[in-house]
Design an enzyme around this catalytic site. Structure first.
Site, PDB file in Angstrom:
ATOM      1  N   LYS A   1       0.835  -1.211   0.000  1.00  0.00           N
ATOM      2  CA  LYS A   1       0.000   0.000   0.000  1.00  0.00           C
ATOM      3  C   LYS A   1       0.868   1.259   0.000  1.00  0.00           C
ATOM      4  O   LYS A   1       0.652   2.201  -0.771  1.00  0.00           O
ATOM      5  CB  LYS A   1      -0.912  -0.017   1.234  1.00  0.00           C
ATOM      6  CG  LYS A   1      -1.621   1.280   1.525  1.00  0.00           C
ATOM      7  CD  LYS A   1      -2.700   1.558   0.519  1.00  0.00           C
ATOM      8  CE  LYS A   1      -3.287   2.945   0.723  1.00  0.00           C
ATOM      9  NZ  LYS A   1      -4.391   3.216  -0.172  1.00  0.00           N
TER      10      LYS A   1
ATOM     11  N   CYS B   1      -3.654  10.718   0.877  1.00  0.00           N
ATOM     12  CA  CYS B   1      -2.936   9.446   0.700  1.00  0.00           C
ATOM     13  C   CYS B   1      -1.533   9.669   0.153  1.00  0.00           C
ATOM     14  O   CYS B   1      -0.552   9.316   0.797  1.00  0.00           O
ATOM     15  CB  CYS B   1      -3.711   8.557  -0.261  1.00  0.00           C
ATOM     16  SG  CYS B   1      -5.439   8.470   0.173  1.00  0.00           S
TER      17      CYS B   1
HETATM   18  N1  SAJ Z   1      -1.282  14.773  -9.373  1.00  0.00           N
HETATM   19  C1  SAJ Z   1      -0.376  15.500 -10.120  1.00  0.00           C
HETATM   20  N2  SAJ Z   1      -0.004  15.030 -11.349  1.00  0.00           N
HETATM   21  C2  SAJ Z   1      -0.508  13.866 -11.860  1.00  0.00           C
HETATM   22  C3  SAJ Z   1      -1.430  13.110 -11.081  1.00  0.00           C
HETATM   23  C4  SAJ Z   1      -1.799  13.582  -9.834  1.00  0.00           C
HETATM   24  O1  SAJ Z   1       0.115  16.561  -9.713  1.00  0.00           O
HETATM   25  O2  SAJ Z   1      -0.135  13.524 -12.983  1.00  0.00           O
HETATM   26  C5  SAJ Z   1      -1.690  15.270  -8.035  1.00  0.00           C
HETATM   27  C6  SAJ Z   1      -3.186  15.562  -7.910  1.00  0.00           C
HETATM   28  O3  SAJ Z   1      -3.494  16.842  -8.413  1.00  0.00           O
HETATM   29  C7  SAJ Z   1      -3.387  15.440  -6.407  1.00  0.00           C
HETATM   30  C8  SAJ Z   1      -2.405  14.360  -6.010  1.00  0.00           C
HETATM   31  O4  SAJ Z   1      -1.497  14.237  -7.070  1.00  0.00           O
HETATM   32  O5  SAJ Z   1      -3.052  16.656  -5.746  1.00  0.00           O
HETATM   33  C9  SAJ Z   1      -3.035  13.013  -5.709  1.00  0.00           C
HETATM   34  O6  SAJ Z   1      -4.053  12.684  -6.652  1.00  0.00           O
HETATM   35  P1  SAJ Z   1      -4.268  11.221  -7.252  1.00  0.00           P
HETATM   36  O7  SAJ Z   1      -5.374  11.261  -8.206  1.00  0.00           O
HETATM   37  O8  SAJ Z   1      -2.971  10.718  -7.757  1.00  0.00           O
HETATM   38  O9  SAJ Z   1      -4.600  10.327  -5.978  1.00  0.00           O
HETATM   39  P2  SAJ Z   1      -5.678  10.241  -4.763  1.00  0.00           P
HETATM   40  O10 SAJ Z   1      -4.994  10.776  -3.544  1.00  0.00           O
HETATM   41  O11 SAJ Z   1      -7.005  10.767  -5.109  1.00  0.00           O
HETATM   42  O12 SAJ Z   1      -5.815   8.623  -4.653  1.00  0.00           O
HETATM   43  C10 SAJ Z   1      -4.673   7.797  -4.499  1.00  0.00           C
HETATM   44  C11 SAJ Z   1      -4.757   6.626  -5.487  1.00  0.00           C
HETATM   45  N3  SAJ Z   1      -3.459   5.971  -5.570  1.00  0.00           N
HETATM   46  C12 SAJ Z   1      -2.824   5.770  -6.743  1.00  0.00           C
HETATM   47  O13 SAJ Z   1      -3.256   6.128  -7.809  1.00  0.00           O
HETATM   48  C13 SAJ Z   1      -1.514   5.052  -6.662  1.00  0.00           C
HETATM   49  C14 SAJ Z   1      -5.840   5.664  -5.049  1.00  0.00           C
HETATM   50  O14 SAJ Z   1      -5.862   4.505  -5.866  1.00  0.00           O
HETATM   51  C15 SAJ Z   1      -5.622   5.234  -3.586  1.00  0.00           C
HETATM   52  O15 SAJ Z   1      -6.658   4.392  -3.132  1.00  0.00           O
HETATM   53  C16 SAJ Z   1      -5.640   6.472  -2.739  1.00  0.00           C
HETATM   54  O16 SAJ Z   1      -4.566   7.336  -3.177  1.00  0.00           O
HETATM   55  C17 SAJ Z   1      -5.473   6.065  -1.286  1.00  0.00           C
HETATM   56  O17 SAJ Z   1      -6.482   6.070  -0.563  1.00  0.00           O
HETATM   57  O18 SAJ Z   1      -4.381   5.650  -0.900  1.00  0.00           O
END
Ligand code: SAJ
Length: 401
Positions: A201, A255
């Protein structure tokens, strides 16, 4: 089969609802009486599309009941927060207190599962607590770790269809946990041990954090080098084995910006890249603040008046209304504080009001502003036309110019 879910939050409640929908009788526990009351009334206290109808149905059919105390069940799930204490040290005290609440109820043949994101070793630690209080249960109950992986906003689909990693403290525990989850998970259930499942995780979210840090670092290099980072990444990604993510104004949410610290706190010497990625992603937000402040000063010098500034987006990622741990919100707050509340319009199209910020409609703010700062790549913003007469700071690739 009766299951007890300890914690009815963003993960515990949806999981409890889905399990109930698949024929598991669920006793949901939350220490917050308001959450219990709302849940029993069929009202969802979290935001998750489609979930409330499902909750109403399982409550109506008597498949889910909430309370502030656990009761005797056949399986117990710890789905409580693991926040920080001190300097980014994970705090497992909620997992421990939930465990201590169910401890007196455990009986031979029961299943105990931790779903909360936890530092490596937590499941074994909780097993030690259980066995020290209830030594007669040693070898007679099943203990496992099974993290969730759902993306907020798409939980109904992902809870059922995502693959899951399940790690017991021994093989029979893994078997027993797989048996439970196979009642509602259609994705593959991958077996391992509990330490690997805990680390898995943390690895998933750290991996994403490191990859985003790479994109953010490129964006800062490219600004210095006079290169359009969006075009650069698009071109590099034409390589069959390169897949760079998108830069932004930092990394938020509960997360990805949190879980890597669970590794760096325990393995500070070894986890070098993971620690550096956290620093880069945090620094990116401060870098954005500096860019906004500089643009405001330059405007004032050139035009002999203070600029009207539009801050576009407060949510932590596109097209959601969730502001928790949002870098956009942090940037807006920092800019407002350092500029003595100059004429700054705050825009967040996914919420109607906010207790700190007075919100402005996105089209009005865009029209009235001299400086427009794009912080969150909401779809609405992408409908706006490029304007040469404005200073546009596009930190999240709205125009990719
Ligand atoms: N972000 C960027 N650039 C990108 C992608 C995301 O700057 O190319 C930023 C987003 O704007 C945001 C942050 O990253 O601020 C996180 O967003 P996210 O969409 O990557 O993730 P979360 O926090 O909504 O959900 C994540 C997911 N993990 C992964 O994709 C590895 C989800 O599957 C998990 O269940 C969740 O964390 C969790 O609960 O751990």
């Amino acid at each position: 089969m009766k299951a007890c879910f300890m914690g009815l939050g963003y993960i515990g409640l949806p999981t409890a609802i889905i399990a109930a929908k698949h024929g598991v009788k669920v006793h949901g526990v939350d220490i917050n009486p308001r959450v219990v009351e709302l849940t029993n009334a069929g009202h969802l206290h979290i935001i998750e599309p489609g979930m409330e109808e499902m909750l109403k149905e399982v409550v109506r059919f008597g498949m889910l009941h909430a309370a502030t105390e656990p009761e005797v069940c056949d399986a117990y799930f710890m789905v409580v927060p693991t926040p920080f204490k001190g300097d980014h040290e994970p705090d497992v005290s909620y997992v421990e207190s939930a465990t201590r609440m169910v401890l007196p109820l455990l009986k031979e043949g029961d299943l105990y599962v931790i779903e909360s994101t936890s530092p490596v070793g937590t499941t074994e630690q909780m097993a030690d607590i259980i066995y020290s209080e209830r030594p007669e249960l040693k070898g007679k109950i099943y203990i496992a770790y099974c993290p969730e992986r759902v993306l907020p906003g798409n939980v109904i689909y992902e809870l059922v269809h995502n693959d899951r990693v399940i790690g017991g403290i021994d093989e029979p525990s893994t078997d027993k946990a797989i048996e439970f989850y196979s009642q509602f998970v259609q994705g593959t259930l991958h077996r391992t041990n509990c330490r690997t499942a805990e680390m898995c995780k943390l690895t998933e979210n750290s991996s994403r954090d490191v990859q985003i840090a790479f994109a953010n670092e490129l964006s800062m290099v490219c600004e210095r080098a006079g290169i359009n980072v969006w075009r650069l990444i698009e071109l590099a990604n034409k390589h069959p084995r390169v897949n760079i993510l998108q830069p932004g104004c930092g990394v938020g949410g509960h997360c990805i910006a949190v879980d890597p610290y669970f590794i760096t706190a325990a393995f500070p010497k070894e986890a070098q890249i993971i620690g550096k990625a956290r620093e880069i992603n945090n620094y990116k937000s401060e870098w954005c603040v500096e860019r906004v402040k500089n643009a405001m000063l330059r405007f004032e010098l050139d035009n002999k008046r203070k600029p009207h500034v539009a801050m576009m987006g407060l949510a932590f990622k596109p097209n959601i209304d969730d502001l928790r741990e949002s870098p956009a919100k942090h940037i807006v707050t920092s800019v407002m504080q350092s500029c003595n509340n100059a004429d700054i319009m705050v825009v967040e199209p996914n919420i109607t009001e906010h207790k700190v910020f007075k919100l402005t409609d996105y089209a009005t703010a865009y029209e009235q502003a001299d400086i427009v700062v794009f912080l969150t790549a909401h779809d609405q913003f992408k409908t706006l036309p490029w304007r040469d007469d404005k200073v546009i700071l596009d930190f999240c690739g709205i125009f990719k110019r």
